[in-house]
Design a protein around this motif. Structure first.
Motif, mmCIF file in Angstrom:
data_model
loop_
_atom_site.group_PDB
_atom_site.id
_atom_site.type_symbol
_atom_site.label_atom_id
_atom_site.label_comp_id
_atom_site.label_asym_id
_atom_site.label_seq_id
_atom_site.Cartn_x
_atom_site.Cartn_y
_atom_site.Cartn_z
ATOM 1 N N ARG A 234 46.558 37.896 38.528
ATOM 2 C CA ARG A 234 46.484 38.498 37.189
ATOM 3 C C ARG A 234 46.295 37.424 36.120
ATOM 4 N NH1 ARG A 234 47.955 43.868 37.080
ATOM 5 N NH2 ARG A 234 49.112 44.551 38.911
ATOM 6 N N SER A 235 47.074 36.326 36.224
ATOM 7 C CA SER A 235 46.949 35.254 35.216
ATOM 8 C C SER A 235 45.552 34.664 35.234
ATOM 9 C CB SER A 235 47.947 34.122 35.486
ATOM 10 O OG SER A 235 49.236 34.596 35.555
ATOM 11 N N ALA A 236 45.002 34.512 36.452
ATOM 12 C CA ALA A 236 43.686 33.887 36.584
ATOM 13 C C ALA A 236 42.567 34.830 36.149
ATOM 14 C CB ALA A 236 43.470 33.463 38.040
ATOM 15 N N ALA A 237 42.857 36.132 36.172
ATOM 16 C CA ALA A 237 41.792 37.113 35.908
ATOM 17 C C ALA A 237 41.264 37.032 34.481
ATOM 18 C CB ALA A 237 42.312 38.527 36.190
ATOM 19 N N ALA A 238 42.120 36.621 33.548
ATOM 20 C CA ALA A 238 41.692 36.610 32.138
ATOM 21 C C ALA A 238 40.487 35.705 31.934
ATOM 22 C CB ALA A 238 42.860 36.178 31.257
ATOM 23 N N THR A 239 40.337 34.689 32.764
ATOM 24 C CA THR A 239 39.172 33.803 32.632
ATOM 25 C C THR A 239 38.287 33.866 33.886
ATOM 26 O OG1 THR A 239 40.590 32.011 33.352
ATOM 27 C CG2 THR A 239 40.195 32.165 30.987
ATOM 28 N N ILE A 240 38.450 34.913 34.689
ATOM 29 C CA ILE A 240 37.611 35.159 35.895
ATOM 30 C C ILE A 240 37.510 33.896 36.751
ATOM 31 C CG2 ILE A 240 35.475 36.219 36.738
ATOM 32 C CD1 ILE A 240 36.843 38.049 34.796
ATOM 33 N N LYS A 241 38.645 33.311 37.057
ATOM 34 C CA LYS A 241 38.642 32.129 37.936
ATOM 35 C C LYS A 241 38.495 32.551 39.385
ATOM 36 C CE LYS A 241 41.915 29.273 35.455
ATOM 37 N NZ LYS A 241 42.131 30.149 34.313
ATOM 38 N N LYS A 242 37.971 31.637 40.146
ATOM 39 C CA LYS A 242 38.014 31.838 41.593
ATOM 40 C C LYS A 242 39.476 31.707 42.030
ATOM 41 C CE LYS A 242 35.810 30.314 45.787
ATOM 42 N NZ LYS A 242 34.841 29.444 46.442
ATOM 43 N N VAL A 243 39.933 32.595 42.912
ATOM 44 C CA VAL A 243 41.334 32.562 43.361
ATOM 45 C C VAL A 243 41.370 32.631 44.888
ATOM 46 C CG1 VAL A 243 43.551 33.773 43.334
ATOM 47 C CG2 VAL A 243 42.178 33.687 41.268
#
Ligand code: NAD
Length: 477
Positions: A234-243
């Motif tokens: 969820r935290s990474a989603a705000a900047t569409i990071k690869k996870v």
């Protein structure tokens, strides 16, 4: 009392101010302090990410052979420091010293060797259709790791990222960060360009979340619990990071009716109880033919008798304490809930073991009569607790094994390896071992379903840190 380790940012150790907050690391065998690290915050994260960003272009352009040499030097340094690292792991998370040497540190070295082999075989630019396809490093990687095989999990991420040409900001577990500090000393001696490898110590809220949300981080690679994995995504989603996520498991050992009972019981118990049950891929559900349940109960209880907990620093200890008193409380609650749900206690139990002192010790526990409706059938315990369930047919065994939100690992036992392979192919898990085969660090490791996204180890683990660029019209250039 030694002074706390500071963070490692832009090629230098920070020196915590005398009044700065620190995290004390408790030895779970004695509950005495084993060491301490700085407790980082958002500003530390920001400085580390800026350093990693600044170092990225030069490291990405560094010849692969030079990056391979750096990681090979790190593997040599781990070997030279095997004893020191093993002792650090034994005192900060309770791994028996012999196990720490062989499995905790030994696997970390093998991880790096397999990644180096994979890097040597990385394909160069290749023609595809009318284009030229090139692999490029993802960029700045945030690596967030747990406490159970802490060194293994760090080197799988950092080793692969560095080989791929990425720069790294590592946040090790606050429960067992001291091995990461030793590793960082070894990385420091490699003479990498400043900013290529950075470490910020701290907890999930103060360091982990800002790291995942940071706009200048290109990828987050996380190993830990399913619940925190969801927050990371969820935290990474705000900047569409690869996870990439390596999460929990509730893996099944499927034992077919022609398997050798005592030998299989030994192997399943080892998978479940090694590292005091704190292994994501541990086989924690034992599925056996219902007609043979009595025989299985006896065999498993007999095999468990060899897994008595003891001081991790004694050379022949096979099982130390749990990694923390927090974990002890969780494991006890799981056992109590299982008994309340109607499981039968075959051996072990939630009681304290006062003869071992104040440490986070628990007896290895086997529960019989476990059914899919019980929480112990579904919830990851992360402690030495084995749940035994009977099945009536091979199809039902496969159904029970797959009846899980998780899909990390599994095992199949049979006197006929082809028969075992047939069942293995029906399990919805990222790895599965035939007749006791365990972790293969040269092959992909990761989970189906809620056990994660992506793969670690070897070529597949390296590929996670690469982007693919298609240069159109350049096929013949
Ligand atoms: P955890 O999820 O509590 O913590 C893991 C890491 O995440 C720690 O460094 C922690 O500080 C950090 N963190 C916590 N909250 C965060 C947040 N909001 N944002 C970012 N980071 C945050 O896990 P744990 O208790 O350290 O480890 C045990 C779990 O790890 C088990 O569920 C186990 O199955 C799993 N695990 C999985 C694998 C695998 O490869 N699949 C391997 C080992 C462990």
């Amino acid at each position: 009392m030694t002074s706390p380790f500071g963070h490692y940012i832009d090629g230098s150790w920070t020196r915590p101010a005398p009044a700065a907050p620190v995290i004390d690391v408790l030895n779970p065998a004695t509950l005495r302090t084993a060491g301490s690290v700085a407790a980082g915050d958002r500003d530390d994260v920001d400085r580390a990410v800026r350093a990693a960003r600044a170092a990225f272009p030069e490291w990405a352009a560094t010849p692969l052979s030079r990056r391979i040499q750096a990681v090979a030097d790190l593997a040599v340094a781990l070997e030279a420091n095997r004893e020191r690292l093993a002792l650090t792991l034994a005192t900060e998370m309770g791994a028996p010293l012999t196990f720490a040497r062989q499995a905790q540190v030994g696997v970390a070295i093998a991880d790096l060797e397999a990644l180096i082999d994979a890097a040597k075989q990385l394909p160069g630019p290749r023609p595809v259709s009318n284009s030229l396809v090139v692999s490029e490093p993802v960029g700045v990687v945030a690596a967030i790791t747990p406490w159970n095989f802490p060194l293994h999990q760090i080197v799988l991420k950092a080793g692969a990222a560095l080989l791929a040409g990425c720069t790294v900001v590592l946040k090790p577990s606050e429960v067992a960060p001291l091995n990461a500090a030793v590793l960082t000393e070894l990385v420091d001696e490699l003479g990498l360009p400043a900013g290529v490898f950075n470490v910020v110590f701290g907890d999930g809220a103060s360091v982990g979340e800002p790291l995942c949300a940071h706009p200048d981080v290109d990828m987050v690679t996380f190993t830990g619990s399913r619940a925190v994995g969801e927050r990371v995504a969820r935290s990474a989603a705000a900047t569409i990071k690869k996870v990439a996520l390596e999460l929990g498991g509730k893996s099944a050992a499927v034992v077919l009716d022609d398997a050798d009972v005592p030998a299989t019981a030994e192997q399943v118990v080892r998978s479940c109880f090694a590292n005091t049950g704190q292994t994501c891929a541990a086989l924690t559900r034992l599925l056996v033919p219902r007609a043979d349940l009595e025989e299985w109960h006896k065999a498993v209880v007999a095999a468990t008798a060899r897994w008595q907990p003891s001081d991790p620093l004694i050379y022949d200890t096979v099982m130390g304490p749990l990694a923390s008193t927090v974990q002890l409380k969780r494991v006890r609650e799981h056992i109590e809930r299982a008994l309340a749900d109607g499981a039968t206690l075959l051996t072990g139990g939630p009681d304290a073991l006062p003869e071992l002192g104040p440490g986070a010790y628990i007896a290895p526990t086997v529960l019989g009569g476990v059914t899919p409706g019980m929480r112990i059938f579904r919830e990851e315990v992360f402690g030495p607790v084995l749940a035994v369930t009977g099945y009536d047919s091979e199809d039902q065994a496969v159904e029970l094994a797959n009846d899980s939100d998780y899909g990390l690992s599994g095992g199949v036992w049979s006197a006929d390896p082809q028969r075992a392979l047939g069942v293995a192919k029906r399990l919805r898990t990222g790895t599965v071992g035939i007749n006791g085969a365990g972790l293969d660090v040269g092959a992909p490791f990761g989970g189906y379903r809620q056990s994660g996204i992506g793969r670690e180890c070897g070529a597949a683990g390296l590929a996670e840190f690469l982007e693919s660029k298609t240069v159109m019209g350049a096929r013949d250039l």
